[in-house]
Design a protein around this motif. Structure first.
Motif, short mmCIF file in Angstrom:
data_model
loop_
_atom_site.label_atom_id
_atom_site.label_comp_id
_atom_site.label_asym_id
_atom_site.label_seq_id
_atom_site.Cartn_x
_atom_site.Cartn_y
_atom_site.Cartn_z
N ILE A 87 34.93 28.38 59.68
CA ILE A 87 35.43 27.95 61.00
C ILE A 87 36.90 28.36 61.17
N GLN A 88 37.67 28.18 60.09
CA GLN A 88 39.10 28.53 60.14
C GLN A 88 39.31 29.99 60.50
N TYR A 89 38.43 30.87 60.01
CA TYR A 89 38.59 32.31 60.25
C TYR A 89 37.62 32.83 61.32
N SER A 90 36.99 31.90 62.04
CA SER A 90 36.07 32.26 63.13
C SER A 90 34.96 33.20 62.65
N ALA A 91 34.44 32.93 61.45
CA ALA A 91 33.38 33.76 60.89
C ALA A 91 32.04 33.41 61.52
N ALA A 92 31.21 34.43 61.74
CA ALA A 92 29.88 34.22 62.28
C ALA A 92 28.83 34.15 61.17
N ARG A 93 29.18 34.77 60.03
CA ARG A 93 28.24 34.83 58.90
C ARG A 93 29.00 34.68 57.59
N VAL B 51 32.43 35.37 50.99
CA VAL B 51 32.84 36.52 51.80
C VAL B 51 32.46 36.18 53.24
N PHE B 52 33.42 36.24 54.14
CA PHE B 52 33.24 35.76 55.51
C PHE B 52 33.25 36.95 56.48
N LEU B 53 32.26 36.97 57.39
CA LEU B 53 32.00 38.13 58.22
C LEU B 53 31.98 37.76 59.70
N ASP B 54 32.20 38.79 60.55
CA ASP B 54 32.04 38.57 61.98
C ASP B 54 30.62 38.92 62.41
N THR B 55 30.37 39.00 63.70
CA THR B 55 29.01 39.24 64.19
C THR B 55 28.50 40.63 63.86
N GLN B 56 29.42 41.55 63.54
CA GLN B 56 29.04 42.93 63.19
C GLN B 56 28.99 43.15 61.68
N ASN B 57 29.01 42.03 60.93
CA ASN B 57 29.03 42.09 59.46
C ASN B 57 30.29 42.78 58.92
N GLN B 58 31.36 42.71 59.67
CA GLN B 58 32.64 43.22 59.19
C GLN B 58 33.38 42.10 58.45
N ILE B 59 34.00 42.46 57.37
CA ILE B 59 34.65 41.46 56.52
C ILE B 59 35.92 40.93 57.18
N ILE B 60 36.00 39.60 57.28
CA ILE B 60 37.18 38.94 57.82
C ILE B 60 38.07 38.41 56.70
N TYR B 61 37.40 37.86 55.67
CA TYR B 61 38.14 37.13 54.63
C TYR B 61 37.26 36.98 53.41
N GLU B 62 37.87 36.89 52.25
CA GLU B 62 37.14 36.58 51.01
C GLU B 62 37.98 35.62 50.18
N LYS B 63 37.31 34.74 49.45
CA LYS B 63 38.06 33.74 48.69
C LYS B 63 37.22 33.14 47.57
N GLU B 64 37.89 32.85 46.44
CA GLU B 64 37.28 32.04 45.39
C GLU B 64 37.38 30.58 45.84
N ILE B 65 36.23 29.95 46.02
CA ILE B 65 36.19 28.63 46.64
C ILE B 65 36.22 27.50 45.62
N PHE B 66 35.51 27.70 44.51
CA PHE B 66 35.38 26.61 43.55
C PHE B 66 35.20 27.19 42.15
N LEU C 75 39.07 44.68 54.50
CA LEU C 75 38.92 43.91 55.73
C LEU C 75 38.51 44.83 56.87
N GLY C 76 37.56 44.37 57.66
CA GLY C 76 37.09 45.15 58.79
C GLY C 76 35.95 46.09 58.45
N LYS C 77 35.66 46.24 57.16
CA LYS C 77 34.58 47.14 56.77
C LYS C 77 33.24 46.44 56.90
N ILE C 78 32.25 47.15 57.42
CA ILE C 78 30.91 46.60 57.51
C ILE C 78 30.30 46.58 56.11
N CYS C 79 29.78 45.44 55.70
CA CYS C 79 29.29 45.33 54.33
C CYS C 79 27.83 44.91 54.31
N SER C 80 27.23 45.01 53.15
CA SER C 80 25.84 44.63 52.93
C SER C 80 25.77 43.79 51.67
N SER C 81 24.61 43.17 51.43
CA SER C 81 24.43 42.40 50.20
C SER C 81 24.64 43.27 48.98
#
Length: 224
Positions: free
Chosen positions: A162-168, A128-143, A100-106
């Motif tokens: 939206i729940q985690y205020s992700a930008a990307r 994988v949910f990111l903020d405006t700086q591409n820092q990881i906020i949250y990750e989850k198996e969705i389906f 969490l908080g690490k800047i990530c890439s594809s």
């Protein structure tokens, strides 16, 4: 591997491990040594030979089910032991969780999820949910299950964003076949998620298709 002398084969391999390390054994020799810890020498030899007559390397072990192992061993107890060994190998091969908080890439996410998801027997959608700086906020198996436009609705993905205020968002799903070539349905789902994200102001940064040994990136291939 051809077993030259069954009586001395295990002792020879053990001496080789002792002197030069287990990494000097080939795949079949390594499998034989492990099996011999809970099987007779003859059975360990037979199973390792049959396995490599049907499979080209050890990675295929992740595809085998309990029923498959029972066909090899003709014993439920031994099959359960082998299932536990395979699960142990699978877990040790998995990369650590994304930080969490690490800047990530594809590339970073693709390599991480390729290790995590390549052995799955059914399709799984991961986010994988990111903020405006591409820092990881949250990750989850969705389906988990067959992925199509009817089962994978954008609201399930963007609700989490939206729940985690992700930008990307980066989403990924695996192909149990092992192939990374995206289907037409994969393309359609990507376009739908891009449009939905534009309306909500949440960018779909990438969609990854995870295969056995590689991944496909819609962004790297300029489909996004």
């Amino acid at each position: 591997m051809t077993f030259i002398n069954k009586q001395y084969q295990l002792k020879y391999l053990e001496r080789q491990i002792q002197r030069f390390g287990a990494e000097t054994l080939n795949d079949q020799e390594l499998m034989y040594v492990v099996l011999q810890t809970f099987c007779s020498d003859k059975l360990a030899q037979e199973i390792s030979e049959i396995y490599f007559a049907e499979n080209y390397n050890l990675s295929q072990m992740n595809k085998l089910t309990r029923s498959d192992w029972q066909l090899y061993f003709k014993s439920e107890a031994k099959s359960l032991k082998m299932e536990a060994i395979c699960e142990l190998i699978k877990r040790t091969n998995q990369s650590p969780q994304l930080i969490l908080g690490k800047i990530c890439s594809s590339k970073m996410v693709g390599e991480y999820l390729q290790m995590k998801m390549s052995s799955y027997h059914q399709e799984v959608l991961y986010g994988v949910f990111l903020d405006t700086q591409n820092q990881i906020i949250y990750e989850k198996e969705i389906f988990k299950g067959t992925l199509n436009q009817a089962t994978v609705h954008p609201r399930e993905i963007f609700k989490i964003a939206i729940q985690y205020s992700a930008a990307r968002v980066i989403i990924a799903h695996n192909h149990p076949s092992g192939h990374t070539e995206p289907s037409q349905n994969d393309h359609n789902m990507t376009k739908r998620l891009v449009k939905s994200g534009e309306i909500l102001g949440i960018e779909l940064l990438d969609h990854l298709v995870i295969g056995q040994d590689d991944y496909f990136s819609f962004r790297e291939q300029q489909f996004i």
